[in-house]
Design a protein around this motif. Structure first.
Motif, PDB file in Angstrom:
ATOM      1  N   GLN A   1      75.064  67.520  56.789  1.00  0.00           N
ATOM      2  CA  GLN A   1      74.292  67.756  57.995  1.00  0.00           C
ATOM      3  C   GLN A   1      75.225  68.279  59.077  1.00  0.00           C
ATOM      4  OE1 GLN A   1      72.193  64.397  59.754  1.00  0.00           O
ATOM      5  NE2 GLN A   1      70.659  65.772  60.644  1.00  0.00           N
TER       6      GLN A   1
ATOM      7  N   TYR B   1      77.078  63.576  52.750  1.00  0.00           N
ATOM      8  CA  TYR B   1      76.463  62.402  52.149  1.00  0.00           C
ATOM      9  C   TYR B   1      76.494  62.504  50.625  1.00  0.00           C
ATOM     10  CZ  TYR B   1      74.388  61.810  56.795  1.00  0.00           C
ATOM     11  OH  TYR B   1      74.185  61.659  58.148  1.00  0.00           O
TER      12      TYR B   1
ATOM     13  N   TYR C   1      74.736  66.114  50.049  1.00  0.00           N
ATOM     14  CA  TYR C   1      74.077  66.854  51.123  1.00  0.00           C
ATOM     15  C   TYR C   1      75.018  66.841  52.325  1.00  0.00           C
ATOM     16  CZ  TYR C   1      69.922  66.630  48.310  1.00  0.00           C
ATOM     17  OH  TYR C   1      69.040  66.782  47.270  1.00  0.00           O
TER      18      TYR C   1
ATOM     19  N   HIS D   1      74.084  63.378  43.972  1.00  0.00           N
ATOM     20  CA  HIS D   1      73.744  64.480  44.862  1.00  0.00           C
ATOM     21  C   HIS D   1      74.661  64.450  46.071  1.00  0.00           C
ATOM     22  CE1 HIS D   1      69.429  65.709  43.666  1.00  0.00           C
ATOM     23  NE2 HIS D   1      69.918  65.004  42.672  1.00  0.00           N
TER      24      HIS D   1
ATOM     25  N   SER E   1      73.276  68.963  64.986  1.00  0.00           N
ATOM     26  CA  SER E   1      71.970  69.410  65.499  1.00  0.00           C
ATOM     27  C   SER E   1      71.149  70.186  64.478  1.00  0.00           C
ATOM     28  CB  SER E   1      72.154  70.276  66.759  1.00  0.00           C
ATOM     29  OG  SER E   1      72.821  69.557  67.752  1.00  0.00           O
ATOM     30  N   GLN E   2      71.429  69.988  63.205  1.00  0.00           N
ATOM     31  CA  GLN E   2      70.640  70.665  62.172  1.00  0.00           C
ATOM     32  C   GLN E   2      70.095  69.660  61.168  1.00  0.00           C
ATOM     33  OE1 GLN E   2      72.212  74.216  60.404  1.00  0.00           O
ATOM     34  NE2 GLN E   2      73.478  74.696  62.194  1.00  0.00           N
ATOM     35  N   GLY E   3      69.206  70.151  60.312  1.00  0.00           N
ATOM     36  CA  GLY E   3      68.687  69.308  59.252  1.00  0.00           C
ATOM     37  C   GLY E   3      69.673  69.201  58.110  1.00  0.00           C
ATOM     38  N   PRO E   4      69.501  68.210  57.254  1.00  0.00           N
ATOM     39  CA  PRO E   4      70.370  68.096  56.081  1.00  0.00           C
ATOM     40  C   PRO E   4      70.251  69.330  55.202  1.00  0.00           C
ATOM     41  CG  PRO E   4      69.082  66.097  56.406  1.00  0.00           C
ATOM     42  CD  PRO E   4      68.518  67.130  57.330  1.00  0.00           C
TER      43      PRO E   4
ATOM     44  N   LYS F   1      63.057  59.116  46.171  1.00  0.00           N
ATOM     45  CA  LYS F   1      63.418  59.414  47.554  1.00  0.00           C
ATOM     46  C   LYS F   1      64.928  59.350  47.745  1.00  0.00           C
ATOM     47  CE  LYS F   1      62.998  54.618  49.098  1.00  0.00           C
ATOM     48  NZ  LYS F   1      61.989  53.567  49.069  1.00  0.00           N
ATOM     49  N   LEU F   2      65.417  60.203  48.625  1.00  0.00           N
ATOM     50  CA  LEU F   2      66.831  60.185  49.008  1.00  0.00           C
ATOM     51  C   LEU F   2      67.054  59.056  49.999  1.00  0.00           C
ATOM     52  CD1 LEU F   2      67.446  63.974  49.708  1.00  0.00           C
ATOM     53  CD2 LEU F   2      68.719  62.634  48.050  1.00  0.00           C
ATOM     54  N   VAL F   3      68.068  58.254  49.755  1.00  0.00           N
ATOM     55  CA  VAL F   3      68.446  57.214  50.704  1.00  0.00           C
ATOM     56  C   VAL F   3      69.842  57.532  51.218  1.00  0.00           C
ATOM     57  CG1 VAL F   3      68.866  54.761  51.051  1.00  0.00           C
ATOM     58  CG2 VAL F   3      67.013  55.502  49.545  1.00  0.00           C
ATOM     59  N   PHE F   4      69.936  57.829  52.487  1.00  0.00           N
ATOM     60  CA  PHE F   4      71.205  58.255  53.084  1.00  0.00           C
ATOM     61  C   PHE F   4      71.993  57.060  53.570  1.00  0.00           C
ATOM     62  CE2 PHE F   4      70.844  62.864  53.346  1.00  0.00           C
ATOM     63  CZ  PHE F   4      69.495  63.071  53.151  1.00  0.00           C
TER      64      PHE F   4
ATOM     65  N   TYR G   1      71.215  70.771  51.237  1.00  0.00           N
ATOM     66  CA  TYR G   1      71.667  70.501  49.874  1.00  0.00           C
ATOM     67  C   TYR G   1      72.996  71.209  49.622  1.00  0.00           C
ATOM     68  CZ  TYR G   1      71.932  71.180  44.803  1.00  0.00           C
ATOM     69  OH  TYR G   1      72.358  71.233  43.514  1.00  0.00           O
TER      70      TYR G   1
ATOM     71  N   HIS H   1      74.684  69.004  43.039  1.00  0.00           N
ATOM     72  CA  HIS H   1      74.394  67.762  42.344  1.00  0.00           C
ATOM     73  C   HIS H   1      74.853  67.872  40.894  1.00  0.00           C
ATOM     74  CE1 HIS H   1      70.868  69.856  40.750  1.00  0.00           C
ATOM     75  NE2 HIS H   1      70.711  68.871  39.895  1.00  0.00           N
TER      76      HIS H   1
END
Lengths: 111, 115
Positions: A38, A87, A36, A34, A41-44, A98-101, A46, A49
């Protein structure tokens, strides 16, 4: 664990293609890759993938090496809005969902 | 087709107060994940929930933090007796049955400031 390796940073010029590499040498046959990103100042968000074959969508292309030990995220024409941390994350099919960054690659796009 | 909705966007709490952060997943998504991002640091997994169940809370601090995802309503991340070190951006993500095959959608986050 993410178990991927990415360069800390990369630079590109606007309107040029960008190739972001990711090494996942311990990948197994059923692991998804996958990507992603960021933005500041924003969320990750998608991006894309894949599993074995190359993938294309409106945002990017994902090229997966034949041995699957590495992959490359391709932004065909970088814009200033593509400046972000990217990422690359590997998922084990039988493992956690779960995603692990990791630390990702910080992409700078020059005008 | 609304995405993942988090509210409030910004939350200011005094030390010792409680903070409640809400996350409404995308329609049709039954899995919710919470992440924390401290200033100038990376994204850290906190907890993974399905409706009425906590699946993985390995990233949750042992004290003061709790999460729930009730049968009806949004997922709630609750921080009791907040301290300055809790100041961070908290992000929620959601996925359908198995996000590994389809991807995860994130909300815009709640920025918590403890004063």
């Amino acid at each position: 664990d993410a178990k991927t390796t990415q360069p800390n940073s990369m630079e590109s010029n606007e309107e040029e293609p960008v190739h972001l590499p990711c090494n996942h040498s311990t990948i197994s046959g059923t692991d998804y890759i996958h990507w992603y990103r960021q933005l500041p100042s924003q969320g990750p968000e998608y991006v894309i993938h894949g599993l074995t074959s190359n993938v294309n969508n409106r945002m990017a292309s994902l090229a997966i090496a034949e041995d699957r030990k590495s992959s490359t995220l391709i932004l065909h024409r970088a814009t200033l809005r593509d400046a972000a941390v990217y990422y690359c994350i590997r998922f084990s099919q039988g493992g956690s969902e779960k995603l692990v960054f990791g630390k990702g690659t910080k992409l700078t796009v020059n005008p | 087709n609304a995405g993942v909705m988090q509210n409030p966007r910004h939350l200011v709490r005094r030390r010792g107060q409680e903070a409640r952060l809400r996350c409404s997943p995308m329609k049709g998504h039954s899995h919710v994940y919470w992440y924390r991002q401290l200033p100038e640091e990376g994204l850290k997994f906190m907890v993974y929930l399905q409706k009425e169940n906590i699946i993985d809370e390995s990233g949750m601090p042992k004290e003061r933090f709790s999460a729930e995802f009730p049968k009806e309503g949004p997922s709630i991340l609750r921080i009791q007796q907040v301290v300055r070190g809790d100041s961070a951006a908290y992000f929620c993500a959601s996925s359908p049955l198995d996000g590994r095959a389809v991807g995860y959608t994130f909300g815009s986050g709640t920025r918590l400031t403890v004063v």
